[in-house]
Write a protein that holds these residues in place. Structure first.
Motif, short mmCIF file in Angstrom:
data_model
loop_
_atom_site.label_atom_id
_atom_site.label_comp_id
_atom_site.label_asym_id
_atom_site.label_seq_id
_atom_site.Cartn_x
_atom_site.Cartn_y
_atom_site.Cartn_z
N VAL A 38 0.84 -1.20 0.00
CA VAL A 38 0.00 0.00 0.00
C VAL A 38 0.88 1.25 0.00
O VAL A 38 2.01 1.25 0.49
CB VAL A 38 -0.95 0.02 1.21
N LYS A 39 0.32 2.33 -0.54
CA LYS A 39 1.07 3.58 -0.63
C LYS A 39 0.93 4.43 0.63
O LYS A 39 1.74 5.34 0.86
CB LYS A 39 0.61 4.38 -1.84
N ALA A 40 -0.12 4.16 1.43
CA ALA A 40 -0.35 5.00 2.62
C ALA A 40 -1.35 4.32 3.54
O ALA A 40 -2.04 3.37 3.16
CB ALA A 40 -0.86 6.38 2.21
N ILE A 41 -1.38 4.80 4.77
CA ILE A 41 -2.44 4.47 5.71
C ILE A 41 -3.45 5.61 5.66
O ILE A 41 -3.07 6.80 5.65
CB ILE A 41 -1.89 4.29 7.14
N MET A 93 -9.58 14.20 6.40
CA MET A 93 -8.93 12.98 5.92
C MET A 93 -7.51 12.92 6.47
O MET A 93 -6.78 13.91 6.44
CB MET A 93 -8.91 13.00 4.39
N LEU A 94 -7.13 11.75 7.00
CA LEU A 94 -5.80 11.54 7.53
C LEU A 94 -5.04 10.57 6.66
O LEU A 94 -5.58 9.53 6.26
CB LEU A 94 -5.87 10.99 8.96
N LEU A 95 -3.80 10.90 6.36
CA LEU A 95 -2.95 10.02 5.57
C LEU A 95 -1.58 9.92 6.21
O LEU A 95 -1.03 10.92 6.69
CB LEU A 95 -2.81 10.53 4.13
N MET A 96 -1.04 8.71 6.24
CA MET A 96 0.34 8.50 6.69
C MET A 96 1.11 7.88 5.53
O MET A 96 0.71 6.84 4.99
CB MET A 96 0.39 7.59 7.91
N SER A 97 2.19 8.52 5.15
CA SER A 97 2.97 8.07 4.00
C SER A 97 3.65 6.74 4.27
O SER A 97 3.83 6.33 5.43
CB SER A 97 4.03 9.12 3.65
N ARG A 98 4.05 6.05 3.23
CA ARG A 98 4.77 4.78 3.38
C ARG A 98 6.07 4.98 4.13
O ARG A 98 6.49 4.13 4.91
CB ARG A 98 5.03 4.16 2.01
#
Length: 421
Positions: free
Chosen positions: A269-272, A337-342
C-alpha cells in the motif's frame, strides 16, 4: 496506621467464616474488634470485610452501621515461592482502573508461609511504582466510594446502554463483513482495525513528495469504538480522553505499521488512510491532515459521527446549562482525511518497545492531568500530596488498607476517530 492516613476496618476478632458462627457470635466478633480499634486508634471503624468474603444475613442486617468492602483481585500471596516474580506478574495483570486488590502482611496465621509477606512487599513495590509511572492515582476508600457514587449518577440509562450495545454489535458485523483485522496495543487491548481498500478521494501530495491518487491501494484504519466508549466513560474531561487515546494510538502504531507491511494483502500500500471528525494531535503521530471536499460523503460523515458520539458517550440528561455551554455543544464538526505516508509507516515499523516513547507518558510531553487510575494497596502508598512513602507493615488486627479507585465519566468532544465509510 491512622496517622499515616490508612483506613482501618473490621475483619472479625478471629479469622473464622461467619457461616460457621451464630449471628450472636458474629455480633460479638464485630463489636469486640470495633472496641479494640477505637481504644487503640481513637476512631470508630465504619468498614467491615468478613473473613474470606463470606457474608450471612446478619452481615446485611448491619449494613447501615458498617459498609462491607470486598475485593476484585486475590492472589494467594500468603504462600511463598522461589521469588516474588510470579506474584508481581499476577498483580500487574490487575493494574487497571477500579481494582481493589487483596493482600496480606502476616505469615504467622494458619496456612500462611513466614516468608510470604516479604515477597508480597517486593511485588507490591513494583506494582505501585508501575501504577505511578502510568499516571494512576491512589486514593482512600472514602474517596473511592464517593467517585463510584458519582459515576453511578453519571452512568447512562438503560436505553443508552442498550443503544451502545446495539451499535457495537453492528460494528462487529461490519468488521466481519469487510474482513477488518485487529491491531492490539499495550495490555493486549485492540486499538485499531484495518483493511486494504482503494483510495477514492481527491489527489493529495504528501510532505515527502509522494502523491496519492484515485485508485491507489491504501490501508484503511478504524479506531476501536469499544475502547472509545470505555475511555470516555472513565475520563474526567475531554482533554483526558484525548491524551489517553493519543497514548494508546502511539503505542499501537508500531504494531499497526509492522502488521500492514507484513500482511501480503497490504504490504504494497502507498499509505495508511482514515477519515475523522476530530483530529487534534494526529499530526504529532505522523499523520497528515487534509480537508474533504464538501460532498455527500462529508455530509454523511457528520451525521454518522454525531449519532456515534451520542450513542457511545451517552450520559444522563442534566438540567439546562447556560447559553455558553449550549453554544459550545452546537459547534459544527468537520470531517478531515488523515494520511500517513509509506515512509512514516516504515519509520513506525522500525520502532521497538525499547525505542518507543514511554507508554506511561502522554504524547509529546503533555501533562496527564485528569488521567487517574486505581488499584488496591495494603502497604506502600502515595501520600495525599503525591509523595511516595516507603512500604510499611499493616496492623494484624483486621484492617482495610487504603484502596484505589478510578471511575469518572465525561462525554467526548475532542478525540481521534476513524470513520467506517
Amino acid at each position: 496506621m491512622r496517622d499515616e492516613g490508612h483506613t482501618i476496618g473490621i475483619h472479625n476478632y478471629v479469622h473464622k467464616t461467619n457461616w460457621l458462627m451464630r449471628p450472636a457470635t458474629v455480633r460479638k466478633q464485630i463489636q469486640r474488634t470495633a472496641e479494640i480499634i477505637e481504644a487503640a486508634a481513637g476512631l470508630k471503624p465504619a468498614y467491615y470485610r468478613p473473613p474470606w468474603g463470606i457474608v450471612n444475613l446478619f452481615d446485611f442486617s448491619k449494613k447501615g452501621q458498617y459498609k462491607i468492602v470486598l475485593w476484585s483481585g486475590i492472589f494467594g500471596d500468603w504462600k511463598a515461592h522461589d521469588n516474588a516474580d510470579r506474584l508481581t506478574e499476577r498483580l500487574l495483570k490487575k493494574l487497571r482502573p477500579g481494582e481493589v486488590v487483596l493482600l496480606h502482611d502476616c505469615g504467622l496465621t494458619l496456612g500462611a508461609d513466614a516468608e510470604a509477606p516479604a515477597q508480597m512487599l517486593e511485588a507490591l513495590t513494583v506494582y505501585l511504582e508501575e501504577g505511578s509511572r502510568r499516571g494512576f492515582r491512589f486514593v482512600g476508600i472514602e474517596e473511592m466510594m464517593a467517585i463510584t457514587d458519582k459515576a453511578k449518577e453519571a452512568r447512562p440509562g438503560l436505553i443508552g446502554r442498550a443503544a451502545a450495545w446495539t451499535w457495537l454489535q453492528y460494528e462487529k458485523l461490519f468488521h466481519l463483513a469487510f474482513r477488518l483485522k485487529a491491531v492490539r496495543g499495550s495490555g493486549d487491548r485492540t486499538v485499531f482495525y484495518y483493511r486494504k481498500t482503494t483510495y477514492n478521494g481527491p489527489e493529495v501530495e504528501l510532505k515527502e513528495g509522494a502523491v496519492i491518487r484515485k485508485g491507489d491501494s491504501v490501508a484503511e484504519i478504524h479506531l476501536d469504538n469499544d475502547m472509545l466508549r470505555r475511555v470516555s466513560g472513565r475520563s474526567a474531561s475531554p482533554m483526558a480522553v484525548i491524551i489517553h487515546l493519543i497514548r494508546e494510538m502511539e503505542t499501537a502504531l508500531p504494531a499497526l505499521s509492522r502488521q500492514v507491511l507484513n500482511d501480503p494483502e497490504t504490504s504494497s500500500v502507498k499509505a495508511i488512510y482514515g477519515v475523522t471528525m476530530i483530529h487534534r494531535g494526529t499530526d504529532r503521530l505522523g499523520f497528515q491532515v487534509f480537508d474533504l471536499p464538501e460532498n455527500l460523503f462529508a455530509k454523511a460523515s457528520r451525521i454518522y459521527l454525531r449519532i456515534l458520539f451520542r450513542v457511545l458517550t451517552a450520559r444522563p440528561k442534566k438540567k439546562a446549562a447556560g447559553r455558553k455551554g449550549k453554544a459550545r455543544d452546537k459547534k459544527p464538526m468537520t470531517p478531515r482525511m488523515l494520511l500517513m505516508s509509506r515512509e512514516d509507516i516504515l519509520r513506525h515499523a522500525a520502532r521497538t518497545p525499547s525505542s518507543s516513547r514511554d507508554a506511561g507518558q502522554p504524547a509529546n510531553g503533555q501533562a496527564a492531568e485528569g488521567l487517574r487510575g486505581c488499584s488496591g494497596r495494603r502497604a506502600g502508598s502515595l501520600g495525599r500530596a503525591g509523595r511516595e512513602r516507603k512500604p510499611e507493615r499493616f496492623l494484624k488486627l483486621g484492617s482495610l488498607g487504603r484502596q484505589d479507585c478510578f471511575s469518572e465519566r465525561s462525554s467526548l468532544r475532542e478525540a481521534v476517530f476513524f470513520l467506517c465509510p
